[in-house]
Motif scaffolding. Structure first.
Motif, PDB file in Angstrom:
ATOM      1  N   ASP A 258      43.005  79.663  -0.794  1.00 31.65           N
ATOM      2  CA  ASP A 258      42.594  79.853  -2.194  1.00 31.65           C
ATOM      3  C   ASP A 258      42.263  78.509  -2.840  1.00 31.65           C
ATOM      4  O   ASP A 258      41.253  78.369  -3.551  1.00 31.65           O
ATOM      5  CB  ASP A 258      43.709  80.543  -2.981  1.00 31.65           C
ATOM      6  CG  ASP A 258      43.851  82.023  -2.636  1.00 31.65           C
ATOM      7  OD1 ASP A 258      42.919  82.582  -2.024  1.00 31.65           O
ATOM      8  OD2 ASP A 258      44.895  82.609  -2.982  1.00 31.65           O
ATOM      9  N   ASP A 261      39.050  77.152  -1.414  1.00 34.08           N
ATOM     10  CA  ASP A 261      37.898  77.832  -2.012  1.00 34.08           C
ATOM     11  C   ASP A 261      37.529  77.208  -3.359  1.00 34.08           C
ATOM     12  O   ASP A 261      36.349  77.003  -3.670  1.00 34.08           O
ATOM     13  CB  ASP A 261      38.202  79.321  -2.197  1.00 34.08           C
ATOM     14  CG  ASP A 261      37.968  80.130  -0.929  1.00 34.08           C
ATOM     15  OD1 ASP A 261      37.131  79.714  -0.106  1.00 34.08           O
ATOM     16  OD2 ASP A 261      38.609  81.180  -0.770  1.00 34.08           O
ATOM     17  N   GLU A 262      38.554  76.905  -4.156  1.00 33.70           N
ATOM     18  CA  GLU A 262      38.307  76.299  -5.473  1.00 33.70           C
ATOM     19  C   GLU A 262      37.640  74.932  -5.325  1.00 33.70           C
ATOM     20  O   GLU A 262      36.658  74.630  -6.018  1.00 33.70           O
ATOM     21  CB  GLU A 262      39.630  76.152  -6.232  1.00 33.70           C
ATOM     22  CG  GLU A 262      40.246  77.451  -6.692  1.00 33.70           C
ATOM     23  CD  GLU A 262      41.530  77.212  -7.459  1.00 33.70           C
ATOM     24  OE1 GLU A 262      41.692  76.108  -8.035  1.00 33.70           O
ATOM     25  OE2 GLU A 262      42.389  78.117  -7.486  1.00 33.70           O
ATOM     26  N   ALA A 264      36.042  73.768  -2.709  1.00 29.16           N
ATOM     27  CA  ALA A 264      34.724  73.925  -2.082  1.00 29.16           C
ATOM     28  C   ALA A 264      33.673  74.262  -3.136  1.00 29.16           C
ATOM     29  O   ALA A 264      32.543  73.746  -3.099  1.00 29.16           O
ATOM     30  CB  ALA A 264      34.780  75.018  -1.022  1.00 29.16           C
ATOM     31  N   GLU A 265      34.043  75.101  -4.072  1.00 24.91           N
ATOM     32  CA  GLU A 265      33.101  75.456  -5.136  1.00 24.91           C
ATOM     33  C   GLU A 265      32.811  74.253  -6.023  1.00 24.91           C
ATOM     34  O   GLU A 265      31.670  74.030  -6.437  1.00 24.91           O
ATOM     35  CB  GLU A 265      33.677  76.603  -5.976  1.00 24.91           C
ATOM     36  CG  GLU A 265      32.714  77.129  -7.022  1.00 24.91           C
ATOM     37  CD  GLU A 265      33.231  78.367  -7.739  1.00 24.91           C
ATOM     38  OE1 GLU A 265      32.566  78.802  -8.699  1.00 24.91           O
ATOM     39  OE2 GLU A 265      34.299  78.892  -7.347  1.00 24.91           O
ATOM     40  N   GLU A 266      33.830  73.455  -6.301  1.00 26.11           N
ATOM     41  CA  GLU A 266      33.653  72.260  -7.138  1.00 26.11           C
ATOM     42  C   GLU A 266      32.758  71.224  -6.469  1.00 26.11           C
ATOM     43  O   GLU A 266      31.964  70.551  -7.133  1.00 26.11           O
ATOM     44  CB  GLU A 266      35.015  71.625  -7.431  1.00 26.11           C
ATOM     45  CG  GLU A 266      35.941  72.451  -8.304  1.00 26.11           C
ATOM     46  CD  GLU A 266      37.342  71.872  -8.373  1.00 26.11           C
ATOM     47  OE1 GLU A 266      38.213  72.500  -8.988  1.00 26.11           O
ATOM     48  OE2 GLU A 266      37.564  70.769  -7.809  1.00 26.11           O
ATOM     49  N   THR A 267      32.883  71.086  -5.173  1.00 24.76           N
ATOM     50  CA  THR A 267      32.169  70.035  -4.448  1.00 24.76           C
ATOM     51  C   THR A 267      30.835  70.481  -3.864  1.00 24.76           C
ATOM     52  O   THR A 267      30.018  69.647  -3.476  1.00 24.76           O
ATOM     53  CB  THR A 267      33.039  69.500  -3.292  1.00 24.76           C
ATOM     54  OG1 THR A 267      33.359  70.593  -2.416  1.00 24.76           O
ATOM     55  CG2 THR A 267      34.323  68.868  -3.822  1.00 24.76           C
ATOM     56  N   GLY A 268      30.645  71.790  -3.740  1.00 20.80           N
ATOM     57  CA  GLY A 268      29.436  72.287  -3.092  1.00 20.80           C
ATOM     58  C   GLY A 268      29.507  72.144  -1.584  1.00 20.80           C
ATOM     59  O   GLY A 268      28.483  72.201  -0.895  1.00 20.80           O
ATOM     60  N   LYS A 269      30.718  71.982  -1.052  1.00 19.87           N
ATOM     61  CA  LYS A 269      30.933  71.857   0.380  1.00 19.87           C
ATOM     62  C   LYS A 269      31.552  73.138   0.919  1.00 19.87           C
ATOM     63  O   LYS A 269      31.959  74.015   0.170  1.00 19.87           O
ATOM     64  CB  LYS A 269      31.841  70.662   0.697  1.00 19.87           C
ATOM     65  CG  LYS A 269      31.347  69.335   0.151  1.00 19.87           C
ATOM     66  CD  LYS A 269      30.060  68.887   0.820  1.00 19.87           C
ATOM     67  CE  LYS A 269      29.619  67.511   0.316  1.00 19.87           C
ATOM     68  NZ  LYS A 269      28.361  67.041   0.976  1.00 19.87           N
ATOM     69  N   THR A 270      31.658  73.244   2.238  1.00 19.15           N
ATOM     70  CA  THR A 270      32.282  74.414   2.842  1.00 19.15           C
ATOM     71  C   THR A 270      33.791  74.210   2.948  1.00 19.15           C
ATOM     72  O   THR A 270      34.287  73.077   2.829  1.00 19.15           O
ATOM     73  CB  THR A 270      31.728  74.675   4.251  1.00 19.15           C
ATOM     74  OG1 THR A 270      32.115  73.592   5.108  1.00 19.15           O
ATOM     75  CG2 THR A 270      30.211  74.803   4.237  1.00 19.15           C
ATOM     76  N   GLN A 313      41.334  66.574  -6.780  1.00 15.54           N
ATOM     77  CA  GLN A 313      41.140  67.601  -5.752  1.00 15.54           C
ATOM     78  C   GLN A 313      42.141  67.438  -4.620  1.00 15.54           C
ATOM     79  O   GLN A 313      42.670  68.430  -4.095  1.00 15.54           O
ATOM     80  CB  GLN A 313      39.702  67.530  -5.232  1.00 15.54           C
ATOM     81  CG  GLN A 313      38.676  67.996  -6.253  1.00 15.54           C
ATOM     82  CD  GLN A 313      37.253  67.616  -5.892  1.00 15.54           C
ATOM     83  OE1 GLN A 313      37.023  66.722  -5.071  1.00 15.54           O
ATOM     84  NE2 GLN A 313      36.286  68.267  -6.515  1.00 15.54           N
TER      85      GLN A 313
END
Length: 344
Positions: A258, A261-262, A264-270, A313
């Motif tokens: 979880d 996922d947060e 990854a969304e902030e960074t634009g990475k997987t 992060q």
């Protein structure tokens, strides 16, 4: 690609190393990892070299030597462009001496690995596990002889406890023998026990971490989430692989995913790129051994370098993956004034 010093040596290795456990698929266990033939392995090495990843890790037990053979064929004609690390200690044969770190077995193992790899030297040779039967004097002395003979350049260990490693380092230091500069260790966002003792040892003794299974035995690929079916292709689908790998509670895993996922969304990475980048910011880490069943997976993992998570992060991931320590580490952490966490 970023290059990092391997422990206290003058040897530099790429931040990412390609593991060859996916080469061959020569046993039921390793088929679950992958089954790259020479052609596919050559392509993976091509892509790796294009991105500056020039280190490839293997072991004699990977598909009963087939992984080393395929690696040797895939690098033929370009040995000078690559770094090879491999391992031995586990049983490789039916005889009473075909196991462990005795002079007999290590010498035989190195000679056999050189033949399979098609080379006359190994850049980094690591003991795959601790042998409590063979005296440390015999183990360290044998490895020193192999280094002086030019068959090995640097040496390391894997899956040792802190006292195992420290005893060997002290012996080597006392008698002026070649010292271990690498510790191939399990470390991930869902397996942080390395931080308790082996990381402080690594800082103090200048032993670099060569991290195996940095994605938690395939659990941090982004394909495993709360209330979602398991991926069709995964080593976790194999009972033997589940039993041999690190055990992780589902709820703990979902909590960490979880948080991933947060971020990854902030960074634009997987998710796997974030998980790998977190490791690259930890103290003592020299290189992460990444696996890839195919070119697509390799390229995705290569995206873990060239950028950095923010302190916020990192803190978020630290908090999500934190677990109670066992004794004496929980007691030591209460005396943080004199037992601080290592600084990168």
């Amino acid at each position: 690609m970023e290059y990092r010093q391997l422990g206290g040596s003058g040897f530099k290795v790429p931040a990412l190393t390609l593991g060859t456990g996916t080469f061959g698929g020569g046993t039921e266990f390793f088929k679950e990892w992958g089954a790259s033939d020479v052609a596919e392995a050559s392509r993976l090495i091509d892509v790796s070299l294009e991105h500056g990843l020039n280190m490839f890790d293997s072991a004699d037990i990977y598909s009963n030597g087939l992984a080393e053979e395929i690696l040797g064929q895939a690098i033929k004609g370009r040995r000078d462009k690559v770094l090879i690390s491999t391992k031995a200690t586990f049983r490789f044969g039916e005889g009473p001496n075909d196991v462990g770190s005795s002079r007999w077995h290590l010498t035989r193992s190195v000679e056999a690995a050189l033949k399979r790899l098609g080379t006359d030297y190994i850049d980094l040779f690591q003991l795959h596990g601790f042998d409590a039967v063979t005296p440390v004097e015999e183990v360290v002395g044998t490895l020193d002889d192999l280094v002086r003979a030019g068959k090995i350049r640097y040496i390391g260990v894997s899956n040792f406890s802190g006292w195992h490693l420290m005893k060997a380092l002290a012996h080597a230091d006392k008698f002026g023998l070649t010292k271990y500069v690498a510790n191939q260790t399990y470390y991930s966002l869902i397996g942080r026990e390395y931080e308790w003792e082996l990381m402080p040892l690594g800082v103090d003794q200048k032993v670099g971490a060569v991290v195996w299974s940095p994605l938690g035995w395939g659990r941090l690929t982004g394909k495993i989430r709360r209330n979602a079916p398991k991926p069709e292709t995964s080593r976790l689908n194999h009972t033997l692989s589940q039993q041999m790998g690190p055990q992780v509670e589902d709820e703990y895993l979902y909590k960490v995913v979880d948080a991933l996922d947060e971020v990854a969304e902030e960074t634009g990475k997987t998710v796997p790129q974030v998980a790998l980048n977190w490791l690259l910011q930890r103290p003592t880490v020299s290189t992460l051994v990444i696996g890839a069943r195919n070119e697509e997976q390799l390229r995705q993992n290569l995206g873990a370098v060239g950028w950095s998570l923010t302190k916020e992060q990192v803190a978020k991931l630290d908090a999500a993956s934190d677990k109670p320590k066992i004794y004496p580490y929980w007691h030591q952490s209460g005396f943080e004034e004199r037992n601080p966490f290592p600084v990168k």
